[in-house]
Design an enzyme around this catalytic site. Structure first.
Site, mmCIF file in Angstrom:
data_model
loop_
_atom_site.group_PDB
_atom_site.id
_atom_site.type_symbol
_atom_site.label_atom_id
_atom_site.label_comp_id
_atom_site.label_asym_id
_atom_site.label_seq_id
_atom_site.Cartn_x
_atom_site.Cartn_y
_atom_site.Cartn_z
ATOM 1 C CB THR A 2 -47.368 2.256 -28.086
ATOM 2 O OG1 THR A 2 -46.202 2.922 -27.554
ATOM 3 C CG2 THR A 2 -47.369 2.377 -29.605
ATOM 4 C CG ASP A 62 -49.019 2.961 -37.189
ATOM 5 O OD1 ASP A 62 -47.800 3.107 -37.399
ATOM 6 O OD2 ASP A 62 -49.531 1.883 -36.874
ATOM 7 C CB ALA A 80 -38.413 3.396 -32.006
ATOM 8 C CB THR A 89 -29.648 3.113 -30.213
ATOM 9 O OG1 THR A 89 -29.002 2.515 -29.101
ATOM 10 C CG2 THR A 89 -29.938 2.015 -31.230
ATOM 11 C CG ASP A 90 -25.084 3.155 -27.307
ATOM 12 O OD1 ASP A 90 -26.226 2.667 -27.303
ATOM 13 O OD2 ASP A 90 -24.442 3.371 -26.251
ATOM 14 C CD GLU A 91 -29.095 -1.094 -26.741
ATOM 15 O OE1 GLU A 91 -29.564 -2.168 -27.150
ATOM 16 O OE2 GLU A 91 -29.365 -0.610 -25.637
ATOM 17 C CE1 TYR A 94 -34.608 0.200 -29.716
ATOM 18 C CE2 TYR A 94 -32.436 -0.244 -28.789
ATOM 19 C CZ TYR A 94 -33.392 0.659 -29.236
ATOM 20 O OH TYR A 94 -33.134 2.007 -29.215
ATOM 21 C CE LYS A 110 -33.641 3.241 -33.268
ATOM 22 N NZ LYS A 110 -34.721 4.242 -33.470
ATOM 23 C CG ASN A 112 -31.201 9.809 -24.055
ATOM 24 O OD1 ASN A 112 -31.740 10.799 -24.512
ATOM 25 N ND2 ASN A 112 -30.107 9.298 -24.618
ATOM 26 C CG ASN A 169 -26.021 -1.856 -15.587
ATOM 27 O OD1 ASN A 169 -25.871 -0.795 -16.200
ATOM 28 N ND2 ASN A 169 -26.337 -2.984 -16.188
ATOM 29 N NE ARG A 229 -31.828 -6.308 -21.294
ATOM 30 C CZ ARG A 229 -31.709 -4.973 -21.334
ATOM 31 N NH1 ARG A 229 -30.670 -4.420 -21.927
ATOM 32 N NH2 ARG A 229 -32.603 -4.186 -20.782
ATOM 33 C CG HIS A 260 -27.002 -7.837 -20.332
ATOM 34 N ND1 HIS A 260 -27.220 -7.847 -18.975
ATOM 35 C CD2 HIS A 260 -27.022 -6.536 -20.706
ATOM 36 C CE1 HIS A 260 -27.377 -6.613 -18.545
ATOM 37 N NE2 HIS A 260 -27.245 -5.798 -19.589
HETATM 38 P P1 NAD Z 1 -40.177 5.635 -25.897
HETATM 39 O O1 NAD Z 1 -40.416 4.173 -25.925
HETATM 40 O O2 NAD Z 1 -40.243 6.367 -24.605
HETATM 41 O O3 NAD Z 1 -41.207 6.372 -26.882
HETATM 42 C C1 NAD Z 1 -41.522 5.889 -28.150
HETATM 43 C C2 NAD Z 1 -42.719 6.682 -28.668
HETATM 44 O O4 NAD Z 1 -43.016 6.242 -29.993
HETATM 45 C C3 NAD Z 1 -43.992 6.508 -27.834
HETATM 46 O O5 NAD Z 1 -44.595 7.747 -27.582
HETATM 47 C C4 NAD Z 1 -44.883 5.644 -28.728
HETATM 48 O O6 NAD Z 1 -46.269 5.857 -28.505
HETATM 49 C C5 NAD Z 1 -44.436 6.081 -30.116
HETATM 50 N N1 NAD Z 1 -44.714 5.082 -31.150
HETATM 51 C C6 NAD Z 1 -44.412 3.754 -31.108
HETATM 52 N N2 NAD Z 1 -44.837 3.161 -32.247
HETATM 53 C C7 NAD Z 1 -45.385 4.134 -33.022
HETATM 54 C C8 NAD Z 1 -45.978 4.131 -34.315
HETATM 55 N N3 NAD Z 1 -46.090 3.020 -35.046
HETATM 56 N N4 NAD Z 1 -46.422 5.306 -34.809
HETATM 57 C C9 NAD Z 1 -46.334 6.455 -34.073
HETATM 58 N N5 NAD Z 1 -45.788 6.499 -32.844
HETATM 59 C C10 NAD Z 1 -45.335 5.348 -32.328
HETATM 60 O O7 NAD Z 1 -38.788 5.841 -26.608
HETATM 61 P P2 NAD Z 1 -37.566 6.798 -26.221
HETATM 62 O O8 NAD Z 1 -36.788 6.175 -25.139
HETATM 63 O O9 NAD Z 1 -38.066 8.175 -26.088
HETATM 64 O O10 NAD Z 1 -36.693 6.678 -27.564
HETATM 65 C C11 NAD Z 1 -36.987 7.510 -28.684
HETATM 66 C C12 NAD Z 1 -36.035 7.160 -29.809
HETATM 67 O O11 NAD Z 1 -34.694 7.329 -29.381
HETATM 68 C C13 NAD Z 1 -36.142 5.716 -30.284
HETATM 69 O O12 NAD Z 1 -36.000 5.701 -31.673
HETATM 70 C C14 NAD Z 1 -34.967 5.010 -29.628
HETATM 71 O O13 NAD Z 1 -34.526 3.925 -30.404
HETATM 72 C C15 NAD Z 1 -33.951 6.140 -29.597
HETATM 73 N N6 NAD Z 1 -32.945 6.087 -28.526
HETATM 74 C C16 NAD Z 1 -33.352 5.941 -27.231
HETATM 75 C C17 NAD Z 1 -32.392 5.970 -26.206
HETATM 76 C C18 NAD Z 1 -32.788 5.828 -24.766
HETATM 77 O O14 NAD Z 1 -31.915 5.694 -23.912
HETATM 78 N N7 NAD Z 1 -34.065 5.887 -24.420
HETATM 79 C C19 NAD Z 1 -31.040 6.120 -26.536
HETATM 80 C C20 NAD Z 1 -30.665 6.244 -27.880
HETATM 81 C C21 NAD Z 1 -31.633 6.240 -28.868
HETATM 82 O O1 DAU Z 2 -27.778 2.434 -25.367
HETATM 83 C C1 DAU Z 2 -28.916 3.109 -25.820
HETATM 84 C C2 DAU Z 2 -30.140 2.312 -25.456
HETATM 85 O O2 DAU Z 2 -30.323 2.475 -24.049
HETATM 86 C C3 DAU Z 2 -31.402 2.751 -26.194
HETATM 87 O O3 DAU Z 2 -31.224 2.539 -27.554
HETATM 88 C C4 DAU Z 2 -32.617 1.974 -25.686
HETATM 89 O O4 DAU Z 2 -33.792 2.453 -26.302
HETATM 90 C C5 DAU Z 2 -32.717 2.175 -24.192
HETATM 91 O O5 DAU Z 2 -33.775 1.384 -23.676
HETATM 92 C C6 DAU Z 2 -31.404 1.793 -23.501
HETATM 93 O O6 DAU Z 2 -31.191 0.365 -23.590
HETATM 94 P P1 DAU Z 2 -30.635 -0.465 -22.358
HETATM 95 O O7 DAU Z 2 -31.004 -1.868 -22.523
HETATM 96 O O8 DAU Z 2 -29.182 -0.170 -22.116
HETATM 97 O O9 DAU Z 2 -31.477 0.252 -21.158
HETATM 98 P P2 DAU Z 2 -32.174 -0.342 -19.862
HETATM 99 O O10 DAU Z 2 -32.558 0.831 -19.022
HETATM 100 O O11 DAU Z 2 -33.226 -1.344 -20.182
HETATM 101 O O12 DAU Z 2 -30.985 -1.112 -19.144
HETATM 102 C C7 DAU Z 2 -29.784 -0.445 -18.763
HETATM 103 C C8 DAU Z 2 -28.859 -1.487 -18.142
HETATM 104 O O13 DAU Z 2 -29.437 -1.934 -16.910
HETATM 105 C C9 DAU Z 2 -28.687 -2.733 -18.987
HETATM 106 O O14 DAU Z 2 -27.356 -3.207 -18.841
HETATM 107 C C10 DAU Z 2 -29.678 -3.731 -18.383
HETATM 108 C C11 DAU Z 2 -29.681 -3.342 -16.927
HETATM 109 N N1 DAU Z 2 -30.958 -3.570 -16.204
HETATM 110 C C12 DAU Z 2 -32.108 -3.072 -16.753
HETATM 111 C C13 DAU Z 2 -33.317 -3.260 -16.115
HETATM 112 C C14 DAU Z 2 -34.591 -2.726 -16.725
HETATM 113 C C15 DAU Z 2 -30.975 -4.232 -14.991
HETATM 114 O O15 DAU Z 2 -29.928 -4.665 -14.481
HETATM 115 N N2 DAU Z 2 -32.171 -4.408 -14.354
HETATM 116 C C16 DAU Z 2 -33.357 -3.970 -14.879
HETATM 117 O O16 DAU Z 2 -34.430 -4.211 -14.253
#
Ligand code: NAD
Ligand code: DAU
Length: 363
Positions: free
Chosen positions: A38, A61, A85, A136-138, A162, A166, A192, A261, A294, A297
């Site tokens: 995606t 998929d 996801a 996720t912690d969310e 979202y 989850k 992360n 932030n 947001r 938020h």
């Molecule tokens: P990301 O958005 O970077 O990557 C998601 C990947 O899933 C992409 O490569 C996409 O192509 C693939 N995908 C989406 N739909 C699909 C489908 N139907 N079939 C096969 N592949 C598909 O996500 P990320 O940030 O690497 O997060 C990975 C996981 O970790 C997620 O489950 C997310 O909820 C969880 N998570 C993320 C964070 C964070 O801070 N990024 C924190 C805690 C948990």
């Molecule tokens: O807590 C874990 C989650 O962290 C994961 O499950 C999600 O997949 C991951 O996207 C992340 O979610 P957040 O919403 O916390 O991440 P994001 O980077 O989008 O935003 C982090 C914080 O920054 C949040 O409080 C919103 C704020 N923000 C974000 C963006 C993109 C801004 O202030 N400005 C921005 O442009």
């Protein structure tokens, strides 16, 4: 050992870091990476893997149950690590349907494939197969300033589409363990950051906007609190839970920090001032701009990591300062990756959709 692995979403941010981590540190493993590519997934993220011999990529998929069943059978896989996801909260606000489709229906479909092949056909059980779900912690909702941190027993209270999707997937995983005896583990992790993160998320967005002389859009008052974890630390935690965690259990993972932030953005700006100063000598922090918040938020997240620490001896290796420094260094060295990702993924249209109507917030 759980090392014949179907990784879902391995062309995304955390999944690609996890695959690299496993192939480097546990070269006897075999990985099939199933990813739909995606907007969030890219072959650019997995171009430089250390070994192609014990790695196989499949574009597809997770909702394609027949495909998943065939992959499990054909490659004799005993493990699923499920990252795939829709992961961005802002996108879930502007278009929630994809989150229900991928995160809920997709997880359901994977669970069905695992149940049918591992339990019904092959009669495998605990100790022989494992379904590890990445969450996720969310799912726990939001904390007031004096609330104690989330832990494994905190009731679920998701606030965004979202987070709700989850939470639903977590509950499906739980039900497959209790009802069918599918051996599962689950981890709930905090925010992360690190290499290969798509530039829609806070850390890479701020680094790239700063370098391009653009505004640094901070939602609301910028005093929301997150707990940040360097992605490599998340990968080590997942591996440990996968190999040593107790079946049916969930583990909370976090970085033990509580910055706002604004503090994150100020730290990134200070690192950039040092490593890559603006040509006119102006500090990057002057580009900060408070914008419309947001909707819904969450104000604060914090995580207790006592369970994983006490049971498995895991704790984060990187401090927030070191992790952010490594991250900025990586993005500064990756101009080609950034350009390729932006072009391939129509990045500009997302920026316009999410940011054009955010007026400057009152200070
Ligand atoms: P990301 O958005 O970077 O990557 C998601 C990947 O899933 C992409 O490569 C996409 O192509 C693939 N995908 C989406 N739909 C699909 C489908 N139907 N079939 C096969 N592949 C598909 O996500 P990320 O940030 O690497 O997060 C990975 C996981 O970790 C997620 O489950 C997310 O909820 C969880 N998570 C993320 C964070 C964070 O801070 N990024 C924190 C805690 C948990
Ligand atoms: O807590 C874990 C989650 O962290 C994961 O499950 C999600 O997949 C991951 O996207 C992340 O979610 P957040 O919403 O916390 O991440 P994001 O980077 O989008 O935003 C982090 C914080 O920054 C949040 O409080 C919103 C704020 N923000 C974000 C963006 C993109 C801004 O202030 N400005 C921005 O442009």
């Amino acid at each position: 050992m759980f090392n014949r692995i179907l990784v879902t979403g391995g062309a995304g941010f955390i999944g690609s870091n996890f695959i690299r981590y496993v192939l480097i540190n546990f070269p006897e493993s075999f990985i099939v990476n199933l990813d739909l590519l995606t907007y969030a997934g890219s072959l650019e993220n997995i171009k430089d893997l250390p070994s192609q011999k014990n790695y196989h990529f499949v574009e597809g998929d997770i909702r394609d149950e027949e495909l998943v069943k065939n992959l499990l059978r054909e490659h004799g896989l005993n493990t699923i690590v499920h990252f795939a996801a829709e992961s961005h909260v802002d996108r879930s606000i502007l278009g929630p349907r994809a989150f229900v489709q991928t995160n809920i229906i997709g997880t359901f479909s994977l669970l069905e494939a695992a149940r049918k092949v591992w339990l019904d056909e092959k009669k495998l059980g605990d100790g022989e197969v494992r379904f590890h779900h990445i969450s996720t912690d969310e799912v726990y909702g939001t904390l007031a300033p004096n609330d104690s941190a989330f832990e494994e027993t905190t009731p679920y209270a998701p606030n965004s589409p979202y987070a709700a999707s989850k939470a639903s997937s977590d509950l499906l995983v739980r039900s497959y363990m209790h009802t069918y005896g599918l051996p599962t583990t689950l981890t709930n992790c905090t925010n992360n950051y690190g290499p290969y993160q798509f530039p829609e998320k806070l850390v890479p967005l701020m680094i790239m906007n700063a370098l391009e002389g653009k505004d640094l859009p901070i939602y609301g008052d910028g005093r929301q609190i997150r707990d940040w974890l360097y992605v490599e630390d998340h990968c080590t935690a997942i591996w440990q839970v996968l190999q040593e965690g107790r079946t049916g259990e969930s583990y909370c993972i976090g970085g033990n920090n509580q910055p706002t932030n604004l503090e994150i953005v100020d730290t990134l700006c200070a690192i950039l001032d040092e490593l890559h100063p603006n040509a006119d000598g102006k500090p990057y922090a002057l580009q900060k701009k408070l914008v419309t918040d947001r909707p819904g938020h969450d104000r604060r997240y914090a995580m207790k990591i006592d369970k994983i620490k006490n049971e498995l001896g895991w704790q984060p290796k990187y401090t927030l300062k070191d992790g952010l420094l490594k991250t900025v260094q990586w993005y500064l060295a990756q101009k080609n990756w950034i350009e390729a990702i932006r072009k391939e993924k129509n990045y500009q249209s997302w920026v316009e959709k999410n940011y054009t109507n955010r007026t400057e917030a009152e200070k």
